[in-house]
Design a protein around this motif. Structure first.
Motif, PDB file in Angstrom:
ATOM      1  N   GLY A  74     -28.610 -38.745   3.405  1.00 40.26           N
ATOM      2  CA  GLY A  74     -29.266 -38.099   4.542  1.00 40.26           C
ATOM      3  C   GLY A  74     -28.591 -38.570   5.819  1.00 40.26           C
TER       4      GLY A  74
ATOM      5  N   ASP B 146     -25.731 -35.017   2.886  1.00 41.28           N
ATOM      6  CA  ASP B 146     -26.832 -34.416   3.645  1.00 41.28           C
ATOM      7  C   ASP B 146     -27.016 -32.977   3.162  1.00 41.28           C
ATOM      8  OD1 ASP B 146     -28.224 -35.434   6.508  1.00 41.28           O
ATOM      9  OD2 ASP B 146     -28.346 -33.260   6.167  1.00 41.28           O
ATOM     10  N   ALA B 147     -28.217 -32.437   3.415  1.00 41.44           N
ATOM     11  CA  ALA B 147     -28.471 -31.038   3.074  1.00 41.44           C
ATOM     12  C   ALA B 147     -27.892 -30.090   4.118  1.00 41.44           C
ATOM     13  CB  ALA B 147     -29.984 -30.807   2.959  1.00 41.44           C
TER      14      ALA B 147
ATOM     15  N   HIS C  16     -24.627 -30.549  10.131  1.00 42.10           N
ATOM     16  CA  HIS C  16     -24.515 -31.987  10.404  1.00 42.10           C
ATOM     17  C   HIS C  16     -23.238 -32.561   9.792  1.00 42.10           C
ATOM     18  CE1 HIS C  16     -29.132 -32.518  11.079  1.00 42.10           C
ATOM     19  NE2 HIS C  16     -28.550 -31.760  11.976  1.00 42.10           N
TER      20      HIS C  16
ATOM     21  N   ASP D  87     -29.022 -31.053  -1.553  1.00 46.74           N
ATOM     22  CA  ASP D  87     -30.457 -31.169  -1.285  1.00 46.74           C
ATOM     23  C   ASP D  87     -31.009 -32.226  -2.237  1.00 46.74           C
ATOM     24  OD1 ASP D  87     -33.176 -30.999  -1.107  1.00 46.74           O
ATOM     25  OD2 ASP D  87     -33.265 -28.810  -1.185  1.00 46.74           O
ATOM     26  N   LEU D  88     -31.410 -33.353  -1.690  1.00 47.52           N
ATOM     27  CA  LEU D  88     -31.841 -34.482  -2.526  1.00 47.52           C
ATOM     28  C   LEU D  88     -33.234 -34.264  -3.103  1.00 47.52           C
ATOM     29  CD1 LEU D  88     -30.368 -37.286  -0.239  1.00 47.52           C
ATOM     30  CD2 LEU D  88     -29.390 -36.419  -2.393  1.00 47.52           C
TER      31      LEU D  88
ATOM     32  N   SER E 234     -31.054 -43.972   6.378  1.00 50.01           N
ATOM     33  CA  SER E 234     -31.752 -44.221   7.641  1.00 50.01           C
ATOM     34  C   SER E 234     -32.500 -42.974   8.076  1.00 50.01           C
ATOM     35  CB  SER E 234     -30.739 -44.636   8.712  1.00 50.01           C
ATOM     36  OG  SER E 234     -31.402 -44.771   9.953  1.00 50.01           O
TER      37      SER E 234
END
Ligand code: SAM
Length: 296
Positions: A66, A89-90, A94, A117-118, A135
């Motif tokens: 993330g 990250d999804a 970003h 996507d976790l 974080s």
């Protein structure tokens, strides 16, 4: 367990200083910009967390789960000059921003990005990292217990999981501000917190017992209080603007008409009451870090 509480105060960046070579045109500050401002303003605090991690040797392979626009990724690359980081990250936007920054810093060969996507059943192969850093991302997980177990199983034996979380959004205004609606910021946050409890129940959670339940040995926990004076900092004004814009977007329907009017004046960057014109802002927030080892 040792749980030091380290209050710190730093001057904000001087007016006009900015790390990313751009400044906002004072419209809407989007989430990626908020993350960049957060990274810039809290850089010293993030560095103090990476320095605190109980690592017997420098890690070779680090995963930033993330990762957002890379606040942790770049702090970790700085702290561990021989490490490479897999940033996950999804958000494609970003990750693109993170890659652009990696190129600008000349560290693109040490960073690999993966969009995932976790919350999905199957995670990307994390490749037995020595250190996983997450974080302000674990509280987004639909099933945090499952996410912690996945990290545990992916880590190399003896590897470390660093979870950094925050109890709430940062504050910027004094209790007696703004002049016509003192206490506005706390009321707006209280309204946001009431809504947040429903769809993000794990924000502000105690991650220690959850990490233990996932099989980790928690070796340390540390809370850092952040209090950055921002009277000359353009970054802190923009950060405050972005955070309050986001809070307005979720709370507008629940605020009193007087509070909404006062909030809109603060957010109107052409108004004499604009938050960007205030010289009494301080960025106040808290970060808690847990260091959890895979011992089994
Ligand atoms: C508050 S941001 C923190 C970003 C970064 N770690 C930092 O410290 O600045 C949360 C990040 O988690 C990502 N995220 C949220 N849910 C996710 C999911 N299910 N899978 C992957 N990433 C997710 C968001 O896209 C966002 O970049």
């Amino acid at each position: 367990m040792n749980r030091p509480h380290t209050p710190t105060t730093h001057q904000g960046a001087p007016h006009g200083h900015h790390a990313h070579g751009h400044r906002h045109d004072h419209g809407t500050v989007d989430q990626a910009e908020i993350l960049d401002l957060d990274a810039e303003i809290l850089a010293e605090h993030t560095a103090s967390i990476t320095a605190w991690l109980p690592l017997p040797t420098s890690p070779d392979h680090v995963v930033d789960l993330g990762c957002g626009t890379g606040a942790g990724t770049f702090a970790l690359l700085d702290r561990f000059p021989d490490a490479h980081v897999t940033a996950i990250d999804a958000s494609a936007e970003h990750l693109e921003r993170l890659r652009t920054k990696a190129r600008a810093r000349g560290v693109q060969d040490r960073v690999r990005t993966a969009q995932a996507d976790l919350d999905e059943d199957v995670w990307p192969d994390l490749g037995s990292p020595d250190l996983v850093w997450a974080s302000a991302s674990m509280h987004h997980m639909a099933d945090p217990g499952r996410a912690l177990r996945n990290v545990h199983d992916a880590l190399a034996p003896g590897g470390l999981f660093a979870v950094v979380e925050l109890a709430g959004h940062p504050r910027f205004l004094a209790a007696n501000a703004p002049e016509d609606r003192p206490g506005l910021e706390e009321r707006v946050h209280a309204a946001a917190d009431r809504l947040q409890v429903q769809h993000m129940p794990h924000r502000g959670a105690d991650w220690g017992p959850m990490l233990t339940a996932a099989g980790f040995t928690v070796e340390g926990e540390r809370t850092i209080a952040v209090n950055i004076e921002g009277s000359h900092s353009e970054a802190i004004g923009l950060y405050a603007l972005g955070v309050l814009q986001r809070i307005r977007s979720v709370t507008a329907g629940t605020l009193s008409p007087e509070d909404l009017t006062a909030l809109d004046q603060l957010l109107d960057t052409s108004s004499p009451h604009s938050i960007l014109r205030r010289d009494d802002l301080t960025a106040r927030t808290e970060r808690t870090a847990w260091a959890a080892r895979r011992t089994g």
